[in-house]
Each structure stands twice: as structure tokens, then as C-alpha cells.
Design a protein around this motif. Structure first.
Motif, PDB file in Angstrom:
ATOM      1  N   ASP A  33     -14.336  -2.870  28.694  1.00 51.74           N
ATOM      2  CA  ASP A  33     -13.742  -3.661  27.618  1.00 51.74           C
ATOM      3  C   ASP A  33     -12.271  -3.296  27.455  1.00 51.74           C
ATOM      4  OD1 ASP A  33     -13.097  -5.159  25.409  1.00 51.74           O
ATOM      5  OD2 ASP A  33     -14.707  -4.355  24.144  1.00 51.74           O
ATOM      6  N   GLY A  34     -11.404  -4.130  28.024  1.00 49.69           N
ATOM      7  CA  GLY A  34      -9.974  -3.921  27.924  1.00 49.69           C
ATOM      8  C   GLY A  34      -9.285  -4.959  27.056  1.00 49.69           C
ATOM      9  N   ARG A  35     -10.062  -5.605  26.175  1.00 56.77           N
ATOM     10  CA  ARG A  35      -9.480  -6.615  25.293  1.00 56.77           C
ATOM     11  C   ARG A  35      -8.473  -5.973  24.341  1.00 56.77           C
ATOM     12  NH1 ARG A  35     -14.373  -8.784  22.306  1.00 56.77           N
ATOM     13  NH2 ARG A  35     -14.839  -6.571  22.447  1.00 56.77           N
ATOM     14  N   PRO A  36      -7.399  -6.700  24.000  1.00 57.29           N
ATOM     15  CA  PRO A  36      -6.379  -6.126  23.117  1.00 57.29           C
ATOM     16  C   PRO A  36      -6.951  -5.582  21.802  1.00 57.29           C
ATOM     17  CG  PRO A  36      -5.608  -8.197  24.021  1.00 57.29           C
ATOM     18  CD  PRO A  36      -7.052  -8.041  24.444  1.00 57.29           C
ATOM     19  N   GLU A  37      -7.897  -6.306  21.221  1.00 60.44           N
ATOM     20  CA  GLU A  37      -8.453  -5.840  19.941  1.00 60.44           C
ATOM     21  C   GLU A  37      -9.252  -4.544  20.113  1.00 60.44           C
ATOM     22  OE1 GLU A  37     -11.089  -9.351  21.347  1.00 60.44           O
ATOM     23  OE2 GLU A  37      -8.957  -8.862  21.353  1.00 60.44           O
ATOM     24  N   THR A  38      -9.870  -4.370  21.266  1.00 60.78           N
ATOM     25  CA  THR A  38     -10.600  -3.134  21.540  1.00 60.78           C
ATOM     26  C   THR A  38      -9.627  -1.973  21.685  1.00 60.78           C
ATOM     27  OG1 THR A  38     -12.364  -4.350  22.621  1.00 60.78           O
ATOM     28  CG2 THR A  38     -12.203  -1.997  23.129  1.00 60.78           C
ATOM     29  N   ILE A  39      -8.559  -2.211  22.429  1.00 64.29           N
ATOM     30  CA  ILE A  39      -7.553  -1.165  22.638  1.00 64.29           C
ATOM     31  C   ILE A  39      -6.927  -0.794  21.289  1.00 64.29           C
ATOM     32  CG2 ILE A  39      -5.428  -0.523  23.854  1.00 64.29           C
ATOM     33  CD1 ILE A  39      -8.033  -1.120  25.602  1.00 64.29           C
ATOM     34  N   ALA A  40      -6.551  -1.785  20.503  1.00 67.67           N
ATOM     35  CA  ALA A  40      -5.914  -1.521  19.213  1.00 67.67           C
ATOM     36  C   ALA A  40      -6.833  -0.751  18.272  1.00 67.67           C
ATOM     37  CB  ALA A  40      -5.485  -2.836  18.564  1.00 67.67           C
ATOM     38  N   ALA A  41      -8.124  -1.079  18.279  1.00 68.13           N
ATOM     39  CA  ALA A  41      -9.061  -0.426  17.367  1.00 68.13           C
ATOM     40  C   ALA A  41      -9.395   1.004  17.776  1.00 68.13           C
ATOM     41  CB  ALA A  41     -10.342  -1.245  17.269  1.00 68.13           C
ATOM     42  N   ALA A  42      -9.397   1.272  19.070  1.00 66.71           N
ATOM     43  CA  ALA A  42      -9.874   2.571  19.561  1.00 66.71           C
ATOM     44  C   ALA A  42      -8.767   3.511  20.016  1.00 66.71           C
ATOM     45  CB  ALA A  42     -10.855   2.350  20.714  1.00 66.71           C
ATOM     46  N   PHE A  43      -7.538   3.049  20.083  1.00 66.64           N
ATOM     47  CA  PHE A  43      -6.462   3.856  20.655  1.00 66.64           C
ATOM     48  C   PHE A  43      -6.126   5.046  19.766  1.00 66.64           C
ATOM     49  CE2 PHE A  43      -1.999   4.694  21.811  1.00 66.64           C
ATOM     50  CZ  PHE A  43      -2.218   5.009  23.134  1.00 66.64           C
ATOM     51  N   ALA A  44      -6.018   6.245  20.370  1.00 64.66           N
ATOM     52  CA  ALA A  44      -5.812   7.463  19.591  1.00 64.66           C
ATOM     53  C   ALA A  44      -4.648   8.319  20.082  1.00 64.66           C
ATOM     54  CB  ALA A  44      -7.097   8.293  19.595  1.00 64.66           C
TER      55      ALA A  44
END
Length: 166
Positions: free
Chosen positions: A79-90
């Protein structure tokens, strides 16, 4: 829907799938940090840092593709969707606007350090679950450590000929 049946037992697949997905998020985010800094770096070392940022972005993007394909090969949908990256990025991110060359170096050292630390945790987690994925994570860690070293060397103090120990 399962398209690909994994060769791993369910528990090992869960550990490995999580490690690969988290790594995918970190790598895609790292490529975005690198591009943001690439477009906004200013200062006397602009050119060398600008070019080095391209190397980090290329490495992160290349590794992200390999990680996503490993997940898919195991039956885990990456899952490399932008919303996934934005939600999980640390990882630490860039501030808004222009960035001094020294700020970019500090940012990249910080982001790469965090990425490596997180990868080392995943290396430990996948040791028994999936040594093949662990090997991939080890390779990525070595590459990111090399990039970190190159950025850290950029901010080494001048004037002592490299003789000081810290």
C-alpha cells in the motif's frame, strides 16, 4: 481476496508483511523528504547537496519498488497510496520554504538515522519469520547507512584536518 498464496506460515507472514509495509512507507516518505529538500536547498554547497539528494531519492525509490514486489510475491498487497503514507509516516520531515544547505544536511542525517533505526528493528523481527525479507532489509539498511555517512561528513567541522575524535 487472495491473489497470491504465500509460502510463509500465517504468523510469519503477518510479521513479515508488517515489516515490509512499514519499510515501504518509510522509503516512499524518505524519497519525498529528499525531493522537497532537493527543490528548496540554498547555500554555498547547493550543487553537491542537490546532487546527493538525487542519489538518496533514487535509492529510496528503487528500494521501495523491491520491497513492494517482495510483499506482493508473499501475497501481501503493498500500500503506497498517498493517504497511507501520510497517515503512517514517522520520519522527521522538512520545514516549509527554503532550506539552508546546513539544515538539509541535518535533516537528511536525522531522517536517515530514524529510517535505519526502524529498519534494524524490522531486521530483528524478521530473523525467524522470513530470512529472505530480512536479507532485503539488511541490504537497504547498508545503503541508507552509506547515504547517512555521506551527509554527516558534509557538516564535519573544518580546520582540524580530521584529527579530532568528535
Amino acid at each position: 481476496m487472495t491473489v497470491v498464496k504465500s509460502t510463509l506460515p500465517e504468523e510469519a507472514l503477518g510479521v513479515t508483511g508488517t515489516a515490509l509495509q512499514e519499510t515501504l512507507v518509510d522509503l516512499l516518505g524518505l524519497s519525498l523528504i529528499g525531493k522537497q529538500a532537493h527543490w528548496n536547498v540554498v547555500g554555498p554547497r547547493f550543487r553537491s547537496i542537490h546532487l546527493q539528494l538525487d542519489e538518496v531519492v533514487a535509492a529510496a525509490r528503487g528500494h521501495s519498488d523491491t520491497v513492494a514486489e517482495r510483499a506482493a510475491a508473499l501475497g501481501v498487497s503493498p500500500d503506497g497510496r498517498p493517504e497511507t503514507i501520510a497517515a503512517a509516516f514517522a520520519l522527521p520531515g522538512a520545514k516549509d520554504g527554503w532550506l539552508r544547505d546546513t539544515e538539509v544536511v541535518e535533516l537528511m542525517v536525522s531522517a536517515l538515522t530514524a529510517a535505519v533505526d526502524r529498519l534494524r528493528e524490522r531486521i530483528d523481527a524478521t530473523e525467524k519469520a522470513d530470512p529472505v525479507s530480512q536479507d532485503l532489509l539488511i541490504t537497504i539498511t547498508a545503503d541508507l547507512e552509506k547515504q547517512r555517512w555521506m551527509f554527516e561528513a558534509e557538516n564535519h567541522p573544518h580546520g582540524d584536518g580530521g584529527r579530532s575524535a568528535g
